[in-house]
Enzyme design. Structure first.
Site, PDB file in Angstrom:
ATOM      1  N   ARG A   1       0.853  -1.038  -0.022  1.00 15.53           N
ATOM      2  CA  ARG A   1       0.044  -0.136   0.012  1.00 15.53           C
ATOM      3  C   ARG A   1       1.046   1.249  -0.015  1.00 15.53           C
ATOM      4  O   ARG A   1       2.075   1.316   0.512  1.00 15.53           O
ATOM      5  CB  ARG A   1      -0.804   0.043   1.176  1.00 15.53           C
ATOM      6  CG  ARG A   1      -1.959  -1.185   1.251  1.00 15.53           C
ATOM      7  CD  ARG A   1      -2.657  -1.154   2.640  1.00 15.53           C
ATOM      8  NE  ARG A   1      -3.473  -2.239   2.989  1.00 15.53           N
ATOM      9  CZ  ARG A   1      -3.364  -2.986   3.541  1.00 15.53           C
ATOM     10  NH1 ARG A   1      -2.157  -3.428   4.128  1.00 15.53           N
ATOM     11  NH2 ARG A   1      -4.187  -4.077   3.615  1.00 15.53           N
TER      12      ARG A   1
ATOM     13  N   LYS B   1      -1.890  -2.094   7.897  1.00 17.40           N
ATOM     14  CA  LYS B   1      -2.946  -1.339   9.000  1.00 17.40           C
ATOM     15  C   LYS B   1      -3.252  -1.653  10.256  1.00 17.40           C
ATOM     16  O   LYS B   1      -2.590  -3.132  10.716  1.00 17.40           O
ATOM     17  CB  LYS B   1      -4.390  -1.911   8.156  1.00 17.40           C
ATOM     18  CG  LYS B   1      -4.534  -1.120   6.883  1.00 17.40           C
ATOM     19  CD  LYS B   1      -5.862  -1.377   6.272  1.00 17.40           C
ATOM     20  CE  LYS B   1      -6.198  -0.912   4.906  1.00 17.40           C
ATOM     21  NZ  LYS B   1      -7.434  -1.099   4.433  1.00 17.40           N
TER      22      LYS B   1
ATOM     23  N   HIS C   1      -2.197   2.171  -6.005  1.00 14.40           N
ATOM     24  CA  HIS C   1      -2.980   0.803  -5.667  1.00 14.40           C
ATOM     25  C   HIS C   1      -3.323   0.027  -7.042  1.00 14.40           C
ATOM     26  O   HIS C   1      -3.358  -1.175  -6.859  1.00 14.40           O
ATOM     27  CB  HIS C   1      -4.369   1.189  -5.126  1.00 14.40           C
ATOM     28  CG  HIS C   1      -4.663   0.115  -3.952  1.00 14.40           C
ATOM     29  ND1 HIS C   1      -4.149   0.375  -2.722  1.00 14.40           N
ATOM     30  CD2 HIS C   1      -5.698  -0.591  -3.711  1.00 14.40           C
ATOM     31  CE1 HIS C   1      -4.683  -0.355  -1.863  1.00 14.40           C
ATOM     32  NE2 HIS C   1      -5.694  -1.112  -2.438  1.00 14.40           N
TER      33      HIS C   1
ATOM     34  N   ARG D   1      -0.563  -2.025  -6.956  1.00 13.65           N
ATOM     35  CA  ARG D   1      -0.796  -3.442  -5.892  1.00 13.65           C
ATOM     36  C   ARG D   1      -1.864  -4.418  -6.444  1.00 13.65           C
ATOM     37  O   ARG D   1      -1.633  -5.666  -6.214  1.00 13.65           O
ATOM     38  CB  ARG D   1      -1.210  -2.832  -4.677  1.00 13.65           C
ATOM     39  CG  ARG D   1      -1.690  -3.695  -3.681  1.00 13.65           C
ATOM     40  CD  ARG D   1      -2.216  -2.936  -2.322  1.00 13.65           C
ATOM     41  NE  ARG D   1      -2.662  -3.547  -1.314  1.00 13.65           N
ATOM     42  CZ  ARG D   1      -2.410  -4.417  -0.328  1.00 13.65           C
ATOM     43  NH1 ARG D   1      -0.930  -4.486  -0.213  1.00 13.65           N
ATOM     44  NH2 ARG D   1      -3.373  -5.059   0.331  1.00 13.65           N
TER      45      ARG D   1
ATOM     46  N   HIS E   1      -4.022  -8.696   3.793  1.00 22.37           N
ATOM     47  CA  HIS E   1      -5.369  -8.937   3.898  1.00 22.37           C
ATOM     48  C   HIS E   1      -6.008  -9.615   5.284  1.00 22.37           C
ATOM     49  O   HIS E   1      -5.399 -10.747   5.397  1.00 22.37           O
ATOM     50  CB  HIS E   1      -6.005  -9.680   2.828  1.00 22.37           C
ATOM     51  CG  HIS E   1      -6.128  -8.627   1.612  1.00 22.37           C
ATOM     52  ND1 HIS E   1      -6.325  -9.190   0.155  1.00 22.37           N
ATOM     53  CD2 HIS E   1      -6.041  -7.114   1.361  1.00 22.37           C
ATOM     54  CE1 HIS E   1      -6.271  -8.136  -0.445  1.00 22.37           C
ATOM     55  NE2 HIS E   1      -6.077  -6.839   0.112  1.00 22.37           N
TER      56      HIS E   1
ATOM     57  N   TYR F   1      -9.567 -11.235  -6.592  1.00 21.14           N
ATOM     58  CA  TYR F   1      -8.458 -11.193  -7.961  1.00 21.14           C
ATOM     59  C   TYR F   1      -8.806 -12.111  -8.724  1.00 21.14           C
ATOM     60  O   TYR F   1      -8.171 -12.420 -10.003  1.00 21.14           O
ATOM     61  CB  TYR F   1      -7.186 -10.906  -7.502  1.00 21.14           C
ATOM     62  CG  TYR F   1      -6.668  -9.803  -6.614  1.00 21.14           C
ATOM     63  CD1 TYR F   1      -6.741  -8.812  -7.342  1.00 21.14           C
ATOM     64  CD2 TYR F   1      -6.697  -9.602  -5.348  1.00 21.14           C
ATOM     65  CE1 TYR F   1      -6.401  -7.478  -6.902  1.00 21.14           C
ATOM     66  CE2 TYR F   1      -6.472  -8.354  -4.602  1.00 21.14           C
ATOM     67  CZ  TYR F   1      -6.046  -7.335  -5.316  1.00 21.14           C
ATOM     68  OH  TYR F   1      -5.892  -6.116  -4.982  1.00 21.14           O
TER      69      TYR F   1
END
Length: 276
Positions: free
Chosen positions: A143, A167, A238, A241, A264, A273
């Site tokens: 990210r 995150k 992104h 990514r 994730h 994806y």
């Protein structure tokens, strides 16, 4: 109301490790919510008030994803109040999120990625830095916030691994390809225009003043190079990514491995994806 709002925002920042950007968005969402429900006491609020807020957002043509994000903020806020014994029941628990339209992530094919990464070709400190940034974003699927948060000692050139703070300040270790490692080394071998005097010299990617790069500056840089090579697509950090994840799965990578590399929390986030 302000007392509990401020306490909640402080909780997000100090205990949950939320970013400054997230805390600011939550503050805006809560201010908007209380602006709609008026001067009601916390204990008098019900699921009907929250539904009325969602109807207010819908009337103003907010997207379903924006509505869901604001509802998630309100849920977290009331959950915090229950935890602190300010409320007995979370009135947002009974409100379901608007069904979001599934949008496939935009990505670049190999030719487009190659053209973008090779766009910074001048033998200057700035273009060496930019090439290292593009290589790192694509090589490790970072990210943009993770990229600008990298420090010198996060890159292990011997093992080819990078330590990333994702995150919620969760750390993970991801591999970096040899082109990315070489680009980083080439960038570090060139003396920056100005040594850092603000105590941020541990930052890996810096601006001309020696300070840590911002998310916005990286976005502007990528847009500049995408225009230089005439990519007829909207390209952001992104996008690289998404391209990383798509190309990994396309070449037979395991879905759970890609989930770990991307950081994730839920496998369902990575599964999108597989629909490309």
């Amino acid at each position: 109301m302000d007392k509990w709002t401020n306490a909640f925002l402080n909780f997000l920042s100090t205990e949950k490790g939320a970013s400054v950007h997230t805390v600011k968005n939550y503050q805006i969402d809560l201010r908007e919510f209380f602006g709609v429900v008026g001067q009601k006491k916390l204990e008098d609020l019900s699921h009907l008030d929250i539904r009325a807020f969602l109807a207010f957002l819908k009337d103003r043509a907010y997207s379903k994803s924006s509505m869901s994000r604001k509802l998630a903020c309100i849920r977290s806020f009331f959950k915090y109040l229950v935890r602190e014994n300010a409320l007995k029941v979370n009135p947002a628990a009974a409100v379901s999120s608007p069904k979001r339209e599934k949008r496939l992530p935009k990505f670049l094919d190999l030719r487009e990625v190659t053209a973008l990464i090779e766009a910074p070709s001048k033998n200057t400190w700035k273009e060496k830095r930019d090439k290292a940034i593009l290589e790192t974003l694509y090589s490790s699927g970072l990210r943009v916030s993770e990229l600008v948060g990298l420090n010198h000692d996060d890159v292990d050139f011997f093992s080819g691994l990078v330590r990333v703070r994702g995150k919620g300040k969760k750390e993970r270790i991801v591999p970096a390809g040899s082109p990315a490692l070489k680009a980083i080394q080439d960038y570090l071998d060139m003396k920056p225009p100005k040594e850092d005097a603000q105590g941020t010299k541990r930052a890996l990617f810096v601006n001309r003043g020696g300070g840590r790069l911002t998310d916005r500056s990286v976005r502007r840089m990528i847009l500049k190079y995408s225009r230089r090579v005439a990519l007829n697509k909207e390209v952001s950090p992104h996008t690289l990514r998404h391209s990383f994840a798509t190309h990994m799965l396309d070449r037979g990578a395991d879905l759970r491995s890609v989930q770990e590399l991307l950081g994730h929390e839920n496998l369902s986030t990575t599964q999108i994806y597989t629909h490309i």
